[in-house]
Design a protein around this motif. Structure first.
Motif, short mmCIF file in Angstrom:
data_model
loop_
_atom_site.label_atom_id
_atom_site.label_comp_id
_atom_site.label_asym_id
_atom_site.label_seq_id
_atom_site.Cartn_x
_atom_site.Cartn_y
_atom_site.Cartn_z
N UNK A 1 16.39 32.08 23.83
CA UNK A 1 15.90 32.20 22.48
C UNK A 1 14.43 32.32 22.56
N UNK A 2 13.66 33.06 21.79
CA UNK A 2 12.41 33.46 21.65
C UNK A 2 11.57 33.39 23.14
N UNK A 3 12.01 34.07 23.95
CA UNK A 3 11.47 34.24 25.20
C UNK A 3 11.58 32.96 26.06
N UNK A 4 12.51 32.09 25.78
CA UNK A 4 12.69 30.94 26.68
C UNK A 4 14.29 31.10 27.28
N UNK A 5 14.43 30.51 28.29
CA UNK A 5 15.58 30.61 29.11
C UNK A 5 16.14 29.20 29.01
N UNK A 6 17.34 28.64 28.32
CA UNK A 6 17.91 27.22 28.58
C UNK A 6 19.20 27.31 29.38
N UNK A 7 18.79 26.62 30.48
CA UNK A 7 20.11 26.45 31.44
C UNK A 7 20.71 24.81 31.29
N UNK A 8 22.00 24.91 31.15
CA UNK A 8 22.57 23.71 31.07
C UNK A 8 22.57 22.77 32.31
N UNK A 9 22.10 21.60 32.01
CA UNK A 9 22.01 20.63 33.19
C UNK A 9 20.68 20.69 33.83
N UNK A 10 20.56 19.59 34.83
CA UNK A 10 19.29 19.58 35.61
C UNK A 10 19.28 20.31 36.91
N UNK A 11 18.56 21.55 36.70
CA UNK A 11 18.61 22.43 37.81
C UNK A 11 17.21 22.92 38.03
N UNK A 12 16.28 22.20 37.96
CA UNK A 12 14.97 22.56 38.37
C UNK A 12 14.39 22.94 39.44
N UNK A 13 14.79 22.39 40.56
CA UNK A 13 14.51 22.85 41.85
C UNK A 13 15.23 24.17 42.31
N UNK A 14 16.42 24.36 41.92
CA UNK A 14 17.24 25.83 42.36
C UNK A 14 16.71 26.59 41.30
N UNK A 15 16.28 26.45 40.42
CA UNK A 15 15.80 27.45 39.22
C UNK A 15 14.34 27.97 39.86
N UNK A 16 13.71 26.83 40.34
CA UNK A 16 12.37 27.21 40.91
C UNK A 16 12.47 28.20 42.08
N UNK A 17 13.40 27.89 42.98
CA UNK A 17 13.65 28.77 44.15
C UNK A 17 13.93 30.21 43.81
N UNK A 18 14.91 30.33 42.83
CA UNK A 18 15.22 31.81 42.40
C UNK A 18 14.24 32.53 41.56
N UNK A 19 13.23 31.63 41.02
CA UNK A 19 12.12 32.52 40.29
C UNK A 19 11.18 32.98 41.23
N UNK A 20 10.95 32.01 42.32
CA UNK A 20 10.07 32.28 43.38
C UNK A 20 10.63 33.68 44.26
N UNK A 21 11.90 33.69 44.52
CA UNK A 21 12.60 34.64 45.00
C UNK A 21 12.34 35.99 44.31
N UNK A 22 12.20 35.91 42.91
CA UNK A 22 12.11 36.93 42.17
C UNK A 22 10.52 37.63 41.82
N UNK A 23 9.70 36.83 42.46
CA UNK A 23 8.15 36.97 42.37
C UNK A 23 7.58 36.36 41.34
N UNK A 24 8.10 35.62 40.81
CA UNK A 24 7.29 34.86 39.63
C UNK A 24 6.56 33.77 40.08
#
Length: 114
Positions: free
Chosen positions: A89-112
């Protein structure tokens, strides 16, 4: 007789186009829509939040400057990789649960920048 089917199988394999070997993280970069994410100039923020969710934790990713289609594609890939639900919503992604470290790794792999 046993060699006949092996020779036929070998000949068939030679005719198929060869795919390069890639790990799951690398294959995410080669999918359509994700290559365009290199246009992201600013850092993304990953926030762990509970407010207004009846005590349930959610991981929020904000700060996208790319198109909404790319954000939707990234959200779909993150949810699929983690096996969780979420929304956009409005340019934000909301993921259910505490997945901060996994999300960080995925985004880094996608060059963010995170």
């Amino acid at each position: 007789m046993e060699q006949d089917w092996k020779n036929a199988l070998y000949a068939l394999r030679q005719e198929l186009p060869q795919e390069p070997d890639a790990s799951p993280e690398e294959s995410m970069e080669s999918e359509p829509g994700v290559k365009e994410t290199t246009m992201q100039k600013e850092r993304l923020r990953i926030i762990k939040d509970r407010k207004g969710r009846n005590g349930k934790t959610a991981t929020i990713i904000e700060g996208f400057t790319v198109s909404q289609d790319i954000v939707e594609d990234i959200a779909r890939k993150i949810k699929q990789k983690l096996g969780v639900g979420g929304s956009i919503r409005e340019g934000e992604i909301l993921i259910q649960g505490d997945h901060t470290e996994q999300v960080k790794k995925i985004l880094i792999n996608l060059n963010f920048k995170v």
